[in-house]
Design a protein around this motif. Structure first.
Motif, PDB file in Angstrom:
ATOM      1  N   ASN A   1       4.572 -23.082  -7.204  1.00 57.30           N
ATOM      2  CA  ASN A   1       5.104 -24.232  -7.926  1.00 57.30           C
ATOM      3  C   ASN A   1       5.424 -25.387  -6.983  1.00 57.30           C
ATOM      4  O   ASN A   1       5.078 -26.544  -7.254  1.00 57.30           O
ATOM      5  CB  ASN A   1       6.355 -23.804  -8.698  1.00 57.30           C
ATOM      6  CG  ASN A   1       6.835 -24.889  -9.637  1.00 57.30           C
ATOM      7  OD1 ASN A   1       7.704 -25.665  -9.284  1.00 57.30           O
ATOM      8  ND2 ASN A   1       6.233 -24.974 -10.810  1.00 57.30           N
TER       9      ASN A   1
ATOM     10  N   ASN B   1       3.575 -28.918  -6.830  1.00 60.52           N
ATOM     11  CA  ASN B   1       4.372 -30.142  -6.969  1.00 60.52           C
ATOM     12  C   ASN B   1       4.153 -31.097  -5.801  1.00 60.52           C
ATOM     13  O   ASN B   1       4.099 -32.310  -5.981  1.00 60.52           O
ATOM     14  CB  ASN B   1       5.858 -29.798  -7.067  1.00 60.52           C
ATOM     15  CG  ASN B   1       6.279 -29.559  -8.493  1.00 60.52           C
ATOM     16  OD1 ASN B   1       5.787 -30.221  -9.406  1.00 60.52           O
ATOM     17  ND2 ASN B   1       7.152 -28.600  -8.701  1.00 60.52           N
TER      18      ASN B   1
ATOM     19  N   ARG C   1       0.841 -32.623  -6.164  1.00 66.13           N
ATOM     20  CA  ARG C   1       0.945 -33.585  -7.253  1.00 66.13           C
ATOM     21  C   ARG C   1       1.565 -34.888  -6.745  1.00 66.13           C
ATOM     22  O   ARG C   1       1.049 -35.974  -6.986  1.00 66.13           O
ATOM     23  CB  ARG C   1       1.834 -32.945  -8.318  1.00 66.13           C
ATOM     24  CG  ARG C   1       1.968 -33.671  -9.598  1.00 66.13           C
ATOM     25  CD  ARG C   1       2.854 -32.843 -10.504  1.00 66.13           C
ATOM     26  NE  ARG C   1       2.125 -31.856 -11.281  1.00 66.13           N
ATOM     27  CZ  ARG C   1       2.613 -30.668 -11.626  1.00 66.13           C
ATOM     28  NH1 ARG C   1       3.814 -30.300 -11.236  1.00 66.13           N
ATOM     29  NH2 ARG C   1       1.890 -29.846 -12.355  1.00 66.13           N
TER      30      ARG C   1
ATOM     31  N   GLY D   1       6.801 -28.999 -13.808  1.00 67.28           N
ATOM     32  CA  GLY D   1       6.630 -30.053 -12.814  1.00 67.28           C
ATOM     33  C   GLY D   1       5.718 -31.152 -13.305  1.00 67.28           C
ATOM     34  O   GLY D   1       5.694 -32.231 -12.728  1.00 67.28           O
ATOM     35  N   SER D   2       4.964 -30.884 -14.372  1.00 65.13           N
ATOM     36  CA  SER D   2       4.168 -31.976 -14.925  1.00 65.13           C
ATOM     37  C   SER D   2       5.110 -32.898 -15.698  1.00 65.13           C
ATOM     38  O   SER D   2       6.267 -32.574 -15.933  1.00 65.13           O
ATOM     39  CB  SER D   2       3.069 -31.434 -15.823  1.00 65.13           C
ATOM     40  OG  SER D   2       3.623 -30.741 -16.898  1.00 65.13           O
TER      41      SER D   2
ATOM     42  N   LEU E   1      13.380 -27.152  -5.276  1.00 65.61           N
ATOM     43  CA  LEU E   1      13.160 -28.414  -5.988  1.00 65.61           C
ATOM     44  C   LEU E   1      14.116 -29.494  -5.490  1.00 65.61           C
ATOM     45  O   LEU E   1      13.735 -30.660  -5.354  1.00 65.61           O
ATOM     46  CB  LEU E   1      13.334 -28.219  -7.493  1.00 65.61           C
ATOM     47  CG  LEU E   1      12.165 -27.531  -8.198  1.00 65.61           C
ATOM     48  CD1 LEU E   1      12.489 -27.286  -9.657  1.00 65.61           C
ATOM     49  CD2 LEU E   1      10.903 -28.369  -8.081  1.00 65.61           C
TER      50      LEU E   1
ATOM     51  N   LYS F   1      12.739 -32.862  -4.010  1.00 69.18           N
ATOM     52  CA  LYS F   1      13.101 -34.160  -4.576  1.00 69.18           C
ATOM     53  C   LYS F   1      14.032 -34.947  -3.662  1.00 69.18           C
ATOM     54  O   LYS F   1      14.537 -35.992  -4.062  1.00 69.18           O
ATOM     55  CB  LYS F   1      13.793 -33.956  -5.929  1.00 69.18           C
ATOM     56  CG  LYS F   1      12.900 -33.331  -6.979  1.00 69.18           C
ATOM     57  CD  LYS F   1      13.580 -33.300  -8.325  1.00 69.18           C
ATOM     58  CE  LYS F   1      12.618 -32.826  -9.397  1.00 69.18           C
ATOM     59  NZ  LYS F   1      13.135 -33.033 -10.737  1.00 69.18           N
TER      60      LYS F   1
END
Lengths: 749, 749
Positions: free
Chosen positions: B279, B283, B286, B424-425, B528, B532
């Motif tokens: 994941n 991400n 992405r 995550g989309s 995450l 982020k």
């Protein structure tokens, strides 16, 4: 990644603690059950013939033998074991130092005393002592040097510090609850909510493991042994055995059920507050009375006699009360021991709850099912059997009219008063079972009232009108009313009943009970802490003066600090140090430092008495010259050696201090404290608000906090004792009444 | 006593938050169920005829419409709503300031996006967004000025401070979980374990109330409405509806069951770590890809297209995979909607899981019971229905061979990969249901393997060999492997299955999964947060440099502090202040003070930018004279006014600052900061160990920490950003590599 691995020994210790606590928990329950069974088997013949006097004599005789040993152990063998040890454990985890609560004597004393007290028939349970026993195991395993057959096993010296000590004690205490209730998560949360003052997610997660191991061990041993007889089902966990008060049929619930739950919650709060009030009052009276007896041996004997008196009262009530009750026919319930073998069917065994009722027989009906014409005595079922069994009866669903008002009320009154009297007498006993039981009794009464008004409902939509359901809600409410627990109590209730469906009812009742109870007084444990004068620091300060809450923001650190602090210099004279240690009992000292001769001495850090003692024991670190430039000549003591948190031999120390003080050569010797100082010691300024000071002290878990002025010069020190509410009340109250509130301008003078 | 009463407004707000969150939770579930039902009703005829292409077209078409709105909302309307908002909430509660996560736009966007995303058929759940929605409600209700019909309702200005803000957000987040899972205690513990960084027993106890209210509200509304149609049972809580995945028959357990549980735990850890790794990798990819697109609108469209692509993949798999599976006859299960009315019996309604199988009929047999010749498609049951229903199928006990290897493996592979891609989309989606589902799939496979080896067991002692049991254990293990939760997860599992009997199995699996997972990487939420770049401070610092853990005890506060601090004086020039505020973005400033002209300036306290802004807005507090003796002439601003934590109008402020800076008259005006300073601001000395500094900063919940020297003069400042591990790694790593470890002697120079 290696961080997790490095901790393997911690996990190992946690696991071992869990296993041992689990075993102890199993033993306690087994021995108690066995003794109770034995006791009643002995009087079976008398009671079946209705010979109450002989029954009374026998039961009382056995009980007396037990209680004399039980109370004697507590009074003469380990004075700290009484009554449940829980407040002491709570105090210890808060940072108070209490003597002798974690030694082997206390362990043996508490274990035996608790087993015998519960078995003797007193209205108490083994849970409180079990928490204490768990804590002792946690302490003992992590802090001791185990020796088996003369071999030194590897000991975990790296855990010999206050933080780890606390962690293992916390885990052990949690495991205790987990084991007796088969409630691993409940035990964990109980510890976190009530017992531990400091914890983080890492500790929670280790306690989780410890509780799991404890519950597993208890389950595993219980699965194969019942009354110490091998049942041949080793490793087979029956839900029946695992879930203490298993509620088999969940009830669809109407929102109307919340009305009695609200009532029960309020009632629980009221009765809980009353219970706390009475218990503390009785304890105070007891303390006062015993303090009037000057001679120690006499005082101890008086304590023992008190337990005996309580027992006589209890046994008399237990044995004679069933006399006034008729026999109630058994419908489908109460179910007796699930392990009853099929071959016993035609000749059923006698149970305590049958008491003097005619022995029934079981016949196999035409449809293959078994029918019985048994009957039982309601009062005997409620009072003569132990609390655990009683709760099982009360929680049972679908038994709307099994117990009548008379028996429930009688049991309620006697249990409430006698358990209140028992808690605090000189035996190791717990209150959890009595609390659940008392609550279950009035909960069932409320349920019964509903049934009386609305009739026995069989309709799906009214199935919730079941006294068993309200017994569970009542039990939770009273528990909460006395202990003011919320989260852990809810989880424990789910774990012991397996009934998520009534969760909301229980939560509501628990909440209301806590709110109502808080209106009147503090929780039982807080009150006991205060009564026993254990210096406990709440997470937030609450200080009350003349019925008004004081706002600590309006006071400053200087208002509570101790003046005339004994400070040390970085380079200190041995004789002076020895004198200081000999003449004071402070556990820590601020160290000050002057960088230039013309500057003031500023606060540099702190050093503890323990560290000073270790330093003084090692003459090698002394410096002979007084000149400033020979600083680095003395060898340094290693961190490991300084860190070990065990006081050196007391006697040797006293002797040493004496020599240092008197021998003139030490007047010329110095020690450079600089490498040993805790330079990261927090200090607060004298004008800091008291609220903030308290929060800093409490959340950083300090033992002493140096107070400095704006130039960083030491002006005072605050210790744990200065911050307990009683002390604050006194100091601040005095100030307020003389109207000496500091204005902030003063600061800038 | 009045302390508790004074807090009534807090309880009121908590209650209202609970009620509103409960209602929102109800709405989310109802709308999702309704939309899914509608969608499949539409293609019912095609699918029954086996027309897969038309089904695909329709389902995809509807899904596309939904996902374009869903993703469009997130991308163009509220950028912070994506993906679940949970890391942002965690960051906020840790003290990071994140823009726009708690406004009404985000609320609407997240709500609609989440509902449509789940309804469109993507492999995701509504739990993560629900936590975020709950947090927004908590924030909004406590911090806003409510206006209804132009009337100003009383607003709770006394809660307008960071501590209370955090408390209400925490409670709201907990209520979110409590509502969707009907798990009040689980929600509470989830928040405490994962979401909140600061909490105490008082907050826990308020959150408890909020969660209870939320669960109650959801139950109450759900009891009467099903698919927005009144069912006529208002206020009647059926256990069937309340307990999400109710396990009706508890299994007596053998100790042997722990072997597969251990295996599942390890597997859960491995797969969980893999899931986190994938994941985060996806991400990162992405982010990298989207950052290569320079134009904002194009980038946003690309994000939207990605969601569409994921949907196409998902729908294609969902619709066509069942084609490869035969119909399996329904034995006694799966049971369909319990609310089916008796009159429907002869003509049963079609269910998604029946897919293209021939429609069965139900006949009433000679003994009055109903028999059916229905059949269902395994793959359709697992993939086409929503995750919640799928979990119900998998958890069901006594259905040993209902699902075969083929369908379970297929579903596992597709679900694992697609849910990893979905999370995550650019849609608001949660991972809880996918996690439980993936785990349940492999858990059931393990159970099925056992059944294949040992056969279907009906014997009491082997009843535990049930794939349903291991599905539950597997679900817990995967959840734990991804999220690394322990206590809350265990409680949630109990609350959603009502199965205390398998608690120990679940605890063991959860523990092992966490341990194994921690071996490989951090939890998904931590990863995450890092991805982020949300400045999150762990409870304890872990800094890794070149694969080695750094011991922060070896570093000092001075190693990380920012030098060249902008300090203010107690009496400060207006023009200077305005310039300072305009040119810097610091949120707090140390204030220094010189008691005598010849002394050095010492640290007195801090003042925040906000307070300075409020002061500057009120010209009345300015002092006109520069002479020292006119100190007390200016009026004081009230505490209430200063305290309100809302920044004054930004534009006005900029204008004001500009005027103060340019207008020469303000050069001669001064402000006396003394009454407004936070004088209880903690400071540390430059030589404090970094570990201790971190702990002080974190446990007192500071935003800036002034660093002083031994003479209490300001030498630096430490902010939250200086302490996040990335920053620490960089700073300390640099130092270590250049071997500049400070020796402690330096201190005494």
């Amino acid at each position: 990644e290696s961080k997790a691995l490095m901790d393997w020994d911690r996990w190992l210790v946690m696991g071992i603690i869990g296993i041992i606590v689990g075993t102890v928990g199993f033993l306690i329950h087994q021995i108690i059950d066995y003794l109770i069974k034995l006791k009643w088997e002995l009087v079976k013949n008398y009671i079946q013939k209705g010979n109450f006097h002989m029954t009374w004599l026998y039961i009382l005789g056995i009980g007396l033998a037990m209680i004399i040993v039980s109370s004697g152990l507590v009074v003469f063998f380990c004075p700290t074991g009484a009554p449940s040890g829980l407040p002491e454990v709570i105090g210890f985890l808060n940072g108070a130092s209490i003597q002798h609560i974690f030694n082997i004597r206390t362990f043996v004393g508490t274990f035996v005393s608790c087993v015998l007290a519960v078995a003797s028939g007193l209205f108490c349970g083994p849970e409180g002592p079990m928490i204490h026993l768990g804590a002792i195991i946690g302490y003992g395993l992590s802090q001791s040097k185990p020796k088996i057959l003369g071999m030194n096993l590897p000991s975990f010296t790296r855990f010999w510090n206050s933080a780890d000590k606390r962690n293992f004690v916390t885990a052990g205490a949690g495991a205790g609850i987990a084991s007796v209730f088969h409630a691993p998560v409940g035990g964990l949360l109980f510890t976190l909510e009530e017992v531990a003052s400091f914890w983080d997610i890492k500790l929670a997660w280790q306690t989780f493991f410890c509780c799991m191991t404890a519950a597993f061990t208890t389950d595993l041993i219980s699965s194969s042994l019942c009354g110490f007889v091998y049942r041949g089902q080793f490793g087979f966990f029956k839900a029946e055995m695992r879930i203490l008060f298993w509620v088999k049929n969940l009830l669809d619930m109407s929102v109307l059920a919340f009305v009695p739950a609200i009532f029960l919650g309020i009632l629980g709060g009221l009765l809980g507050a009353l219970f706390v009030f009475l218990n503390i009052r009785i304890n105070r009276l007891r303390m006062w009375f015993f303090n009037t007896i000057p001679k120690t041996s006499l005082r101890k004997t008086a304590k023992l006699l008190e337990s005996v008196l309580v027992l006589v009262l209890t046994i008399t009530a237990t044995v004679y009360l069933p006399y006034f009750f008729h026999c109630t026919p058994v419908k489908n319930l109460p179910e007796f021991e699930p392990s009853t073998k099929p071959e016993n069917i035609s000749q059923p065994t006698w149970h305590i709850s049958e008491y003097n009722c005619p022995l029934g027989t079981i016949q196999t009906g035409p449809d293959g099912a078994n029918y019985s014409n048994r009957s039982f005595n309601e009062a005997a079922a409620l009072l003569a059997e132990n609390g655990m069994r009683g709760i099982t009866y009360l929680f049972r669903r679908g038994t709307h009219e099994e117990f009548g008002y008379a028996s429930l009320f009688t049991a309620l009154v006697f249990y409430f008063l006698l358990s209140c009297l028992t808690a605090g007498s000189a035996i190791a006993s717990g209150l959890v079972i009595p609390m659940l039981y008392t609550g279950a009794l009035y909960g069932r009464i409320v349920g019964l009232i509903l049934v009386s008004i609305l009739g026995v409902q069989t309709d799906e939509h009214s199935a919730w009108i079941d006294p068993g359901l309200f017994a569970a809600v009542g039990a939770a409410s009273f528990f909460s009313g006395v202990s003011r627990l919320t989260i852990s109590l809810t989880v424990i209730m789910v774990e012991i009943t397996n009934d998520v469906q009534s969760l909301l009812l229980i939560m509501l009742a628990v909440m209301l009970a806590k709110m109502v109870g808080d209106w009147f007084n503090m929780s039982l444990y807080s009150s006991l802490l205060k009564l026993k004068s254990i210096p406990y620091l709440d997470a937030e300060p609450f200080v009350c003066h003349r019925k008004k809450w004081l706002n600590l923001e309006l006071f400053a650190a200087r208002d509570v600090m101790k003046l005339h602090v004994r400070v040390l210099h970085v380079r200190e004279n041995i004789a002076f140090l020895a004198q200081l240690l000999a003449n004071t009992s402070h556990s820590g000292f601020p160290v000050v430092y002057k960088s230039k001769p013309d500057q003031a001495e500023v606060f540099l850090g702190t050093i503890t008495r323990l560290e000073l003692c270790v330093l003084l024991e090692n003459e090698a670190v002394f410096e002979k010259e007084t000149t400033e430039d020979s600083e680095s000549c003395a060898p340094l003591l290693s961190y490991q050696k300084i860190r070990v948190e065990k006081l050196p031999n007391q006697q040797r120390m006293t002797m040493l201090l004496g020599r240092y003080t008197t021998d003139p050569q030490y007047q010329q010797r110095f020690i450079n404290l600089e490498p040993y100082i805790n330079k990261s010691a927090v200090s607060v300024q004298a004008h800091f608000s008291l609220q903030r000071t308290y929060i800093i002290f409490r959340s950083l878990g300090l033992r002493h906090l140096t107070v400095v002025d704006l130039q960083n010069q030491v002006v005072g020190i605050i210790t744990r004792k200065d911050l307990i509410s009683l002390q604050l009340e006194e100091k601040l109250g005095l100030q307020q009444s003389s109207n000496q509130l500091h204005s902030d301008d003063e600061l800038l003078d």
